[in-house]
Design an enzyme around this catalytic site. Structure first.
Site, PDB file in Angstrom:
ATOM      1  N   GLN A 266      -6.687 -16.631  -3.368  1.00  0.00           N
ATOM      2  CA  GLN A 266      -6.882 -15.719  -4.494  1.00  0.00           C
ATOM      3  C   GLN A 266      -8.157 -16.049  -5.251  1.00  0.00           C
ATOM      4  O   GLN A 266      -8.887 -15.154  -5.674  1.00  0.00           O
ATOM      5  CB  GLN A 266      -5.671 -15.783  -5.429  1.00  0.00           C
TER       6      GLN A 266
ATOM      7  N   ASP B 210      -9.296   0.007  -7.343  1.00  0.00           N
ATOM      8  CA  ASP B 210      -8.473  -0.388  -6.198  1.00  0.00           C
ATOM      9  C   ASP B 210      -7.984  -1.829  -6.307  1.00  0.00           C
ATOM     10  O   ASP B 210      -6.861  -2.146  -5.895  1.00  0.00           O
ATOM     11  CB  ASP B 210      -9.278  -0.196  -4.913  1.00  0.00           C
TER      12      ASP B 210
ATOM     13  N   HIS C 270      -5.965   7.702  -2.017  1.00  0.00           N
ATOM     14  CA  HIS C 270      -6.853   6.819  -1.256  1.00  0.00           C
ATOM     15  C   HIS C 270      -6.154   5.984  -0.197  1.00  0.00           C
ATOM     16  O   HIS C 270      -6.811   5.434   0.703  1.00  0.00           O
ATOM     17  CB  HIS C 270      -7.627   5.900  -2.209  1.00  0.00           C
ATOM     18  N   ASP C 271      -4.828   5.853  -0.227  1.00  0.00           N
ATOM     19  CA  ASP C 271      -4.108   5.084   0.797  1.00  0.00           C
ATOM     20  C   ASP C 271      -3.001   5.904   1.456  1.00  0.00           C
ATOM     21  O   ASP C 271      -2.009   5.348   1.957  1.00  0.00           O
ATOM     22  CB  ASP C 271      -3.517   3.810   0.198  1.00  0.00           C
TER      23      ASP C 271
ATOM     24  N   HIS D  95       0.844  -1.205   0.000  1.00  0.00           N
ATOM     25  CA  HIS D  95       0.000   0.000   0.000  1.00  0.00           C
ATOM     26  C   HIS D  95       0.880   1.256   0.000  1.00  0.00           C
ATOM     27  O   HIS D  95       0.857   2.055   0.955  1.00  0.00           O
ATOM     28  CB  HIS D  95      -0.955  -0.018   1.196  1.00  0.00           C
ATOM     29  N   ASN D  96       1.585   1.451  -1.071  1.00  0.00           N
ATOM     30  CA  ASN D  96       2.543   2.542  -1.197  1.00  0.00           C
ATOM     31  C   ASN D  96       2.206   3.410  -2.409  1.00  0.00           C
ATOM     32  O   ASN D  96       1.135   3.261  -3.018  1.00  0.00           O
ATOM     33  CB  ASN D  96       3.965   1.981  -1.301  1.00  0.00           C
ATOM     34  N   TRP D  97       3.111   4.301  -2.773  1.00  0.00           N
ATOM     35  CA  TRP D  97       2.891   5.204  -3.901  1.00  0.00           C
ATOM     36  C   TRP D  97       2.622   4.442  -5.190  1.00  0.00           C
ATOM     37  O   TRP D  97       1.762   4.833  -5.984  1.00  0.00           O
ATOM     38  CB  TRP D  97       4.098   6.128  -4.064  1.00  0.00           C
ATOM     39  N   ARG D  98       3.337   3.363  -5.428  1.00  0.00           N
ATOM     40  CA  ARG D  98       3.161   2.600  -6.674  1.00  0.00           C
ATOM     41  C   ARG D  98       1.732   2.052  -6.783  1.00  0.00           C
ATOM     42  O   ARG D  98       1.132   2.067  -7.853  1.00  0.00           O
ATOM     43  CB  ARG D  98       4.181   1.450  -6.731  1.00  0.00           C
ATOM     44  N   HIS D  99       1.217   1.556  -5.676  1.00  0.00           N
ATOM     45  CA  HIS D  99      -0.164   1.059  -5.695  1.00  0.00           C
ATOM     46  C   HIS D  99      -1.130   2.192  -6.032  1.00  0.00           C
ATOM     47  O   HIS D  99      -2.017   2.033  -6.886  1.00  0.00           O
ATOM     48  CB  HIS D  99      -0.526   0.455  -4.339  1.00  0.00           C
TER      49      HIS D  99
END
Length: 629
Positions: free
Chosen positions: A562, A509, A398-399, A358-362
């Site tokens: 999954q 998301d 959003h995160d 849950h970082n910038w890339r996401h």
């Protein structure tokens, strides 16, 4: 019959013939009339009327009766007063024992109220200080079947209580402070019979009072519905209930002040924590980004649902983000200064922690999916510029400040965030972080909007970020699925557009599930790694066994988990969104292809596990044979 004071209608209704009457007052020792006694039809052969002797006998008898009745009344009143005082003492003890949580306090008060006044339902509605009187921020609803001795009752009611509150009556009490005792609800114009529709409950009588704090301010309404014995609420009930309401006001006001203090302390701790970790991007970095050449969407492959950021460095992600805003014509439409915009993007990126997933890339990938839905999926034909601005900002933010742990972890560890927000803990924090950055000097990209447009964007932005809480997704998706399956969805209606925007946020998301297999597999491993890190924390700090998806020891179950994630969350929303626009079907097909891959891996793992179990059993049998021989 010859006396004008006699009403013969009584005889007609009763089928009885009254010939003579002796009626005398029942007086207490002070001569005050407390009742009337009446003798009818003296038994005598000639049907003689009552005489003076009868009057003397009856009068003497009633003198004793008056004293007895008065004494009985006084005794009954003293018993009621003693019981009332005892209950109020118990209530005072409860109130001063429970000062930390409003929901717990109100639950205990309602339990005492139901027990004492023997009614079928008790409600407490707290007035929203930020709104006009008559609007309620929290609603509590209790009936005897709701609680038991093991304390399993869910104390705070949901946002929409299972029993609709009659706003007409409670709203009137909240506005006027008037006490309402309604013996027959269906014969009172202020009662709305629709509250009983589609329920097995029927409202008969209502007793409703204001809850007032020490300053005389109305902070809520307390309402009782239907006495158990089916009689109306009497004056004694009113007196006891009024005392309850007074204690209620004291307790709730004290507890609210305590909660407000806790929230203020939590906000302070969070602010200090955030300030120590984050900072607004330096102006030099913004100038550097401002001077960079921004390539086309085709160069970054932004118009493809199969987009992957693996080949891009951090500068490329920043420039690609700028390109998305440029292609949506948001900078010009909303008069956003380019230098401020560059600094805002850098600040947003800086406010993402270096966690596994849950970082910038996401956030960047989620934003790309939303952009692709606008441009390639033709969703721009449905949504306005204001909605597109709010959604694209919402995806990017959003995160913000995600800690790599979920909402449940915040609650389990009693983190400051969990004290500040009761629901959607992280999502509320992400929104607050977004507002903090966007309102900071040098980052205020919305500063040129009118007050009306600014408030509109903020409202849409809050809903967009909160929509990424899967708990809210499950709450609203049924209505959305029903809407799109009907084939007659009217997207000009705001409630329908609100559902659509929320579902688009969820689609974006979880969009990694629709990417090419190699991308999806790598992203799934990143998500699992972050989950396992939380599971390790739960084992180490909380001394609890984490759930399977958080347990590193059960990582072999990833394929089957999954498949469950796709079936329960992803596939339904992708099937529904593809009905809104056929141009969104590649998302559904990508999800279906990945499900097939994960299902194959799950089957291989299951088969392998079965073979290993069989081999272990054979080995045990061989060992047993050798031991026997």
């Amino acid at each position: 019959m010859q006396d004008s004071r006699f009403h013969e209608e009584v005889d007609k209704k009763m089928g009885y013939k009254t010939r003579s009457i002796l009626s005398m007052p029942l007086k207490d020792r002070d001569g005050v009339v407390i009742g009337v006694a009446q003798a009818i039809n003296k038994i005598s052969p000639a049907d003689e009327p009552f005489d003076e002797h009868d009057e003397k006998v009856f009068g003497s008898y009633l003198a004793f009766c008056g004293i007895g009745v008065k004494n009985a009344q006084l005794y009954e009143r003293s018993q009621l007063e003693n019981r009332r005082n005892q209950v109020l003492l118990d209530l005072a003890r409860v109130i001063f024992e429970e000062q930390s949580n409003v929901a717990n306090l109100i639950h205990k008060i309602m339990m005492h109220t139901l027990s004492l006044l023997q009614c079928e339902r008790c409600q407490v509605l707290l007035v929203d200080d930020s709104q006009h009187l008559g609007l309620f921020s929290r609603v509590f609803d209790l009936q005897p079947s709701d609680f038991d001795n093991d304390d399993t009752y869910n104390r705070e009611g949901p946002q929409e209580p299972r029993f609709p509150i009659n706003i007409g009556i409670t709203g009137l009490v909240a506005r006027t402070g008037e006490i309402l005792n309604i013996p027959d609800a269906y014969n009172d114009d202020r009662f709305d019979p629709s509250v009983d529709e589609d329920t097995n409950f029927r409202t008969q009588s209502i007793l409703c009072m204001p809850i007032i704090n020490a300053s005389g301010k109305i902070i809520g309404v307390m309402q009782l519905v239907n006495k158990v014995d089916k009689t109306p609420f009497n004056k004694n009930d009113e007196n006891i209930f009024e005392a309850f309401a007074i204690f209620c006001g004291m307790g709730i006001n004290n507890t609210q002040m305590y909660e407000t203090t806790l929230k203020a302390m939590a906000k302070q701790r969070i602010a200090l924590e955030v300030l120590s970790y984050h900072a607004t991007a330096p102006l030099e970095e913004a100038n550097r980004l401002k001077k960079m050449n921004i390539a086309s969407s085709q160069r970054y492959n932004l118009l493809d649902y199969r987009f992957s950021d693996f080949c891009l460095d951090d500068d490329d992600t920043l420039k690609a983000t700028i390109r998305m805003f440029l292609d949506l014509d948001l900078l010009e439409t909303f008069h956003i200064n380019y230098e401020i915009f560059c600094r805002w993007i850098l600040s947003v990126k800086k406010n993402y922690r270096n966690v596994t997933y849950h970082n910038w890339r996401h956030a960047f990938n989620v934003t790309q999916t939303m952009f692709c839905m606008f441009k390639t999926g033709h969703m721009s034909n449905i949504l306005t510029n204001t909605e597109r601005l709010a959604l694209i900002i919402g995806c990017l933010c959003h995160d913000l400040d995600h800690r790599g742990t979920n909402n449940q972890f915040q609650i389990k560890t009693d983190s400051p965030l969990s004290e500040l927000y009761s629901t959607s803990v992280l999502e509320h924090h992400h929104f607050d972080q977004c507002i903090m950055i966007t309102n900071a000097k040098g980052n205020d990209i919305l500063c040129n909007l009118s007050q009306v447009d600014y408030e509109k964007v903020l409202g849409l932005l809050e809903n967009a970020i909160l929509a990424t809480d899967l708990a809210l997704y499950f709450r609203y998706r049924g209505a959305f699925f029903q809407l799109v399956n009907s084939g007659t969805a009217d997207w000009s209606l705001e409630e329908n557009r609100d559902l659509l925007r929320s579902m688009m946020m969820t689609v974006s998301d979880v969009s990694a599930i629709s990417k090419p297999w190699e991308v999806q597999k790598k992203v799934a491993e990143l998500v699992a790694s972050e989950f396992f890190e939380q599971g390790d924390l739960e084992k180490r700090e909380l001394k609890v066994q984490p759930s399977a998806m958080m347990d590193r020891d059960q990582k072999d179950l990833l394929p089957s988990m999954q498949v469950g994630f796709i079936d329960n969350i992803c596939m339904p929303v992708y099937e529904a969104i593809s009905k809104v626009s056929p141009k969104l079907e590649p998302l559904l097909k990508g999800c279906q292809e990945n499900r097939k891959r994960w299902s194959e891996l799950a089957e291989i793992h299951t088969k392998k596990s079965q073979e290993e179990s069989l081999q272990e059993k054979n080995d045990e049998d061989e060992d047993e044979k050798e031991s026997t021989s």
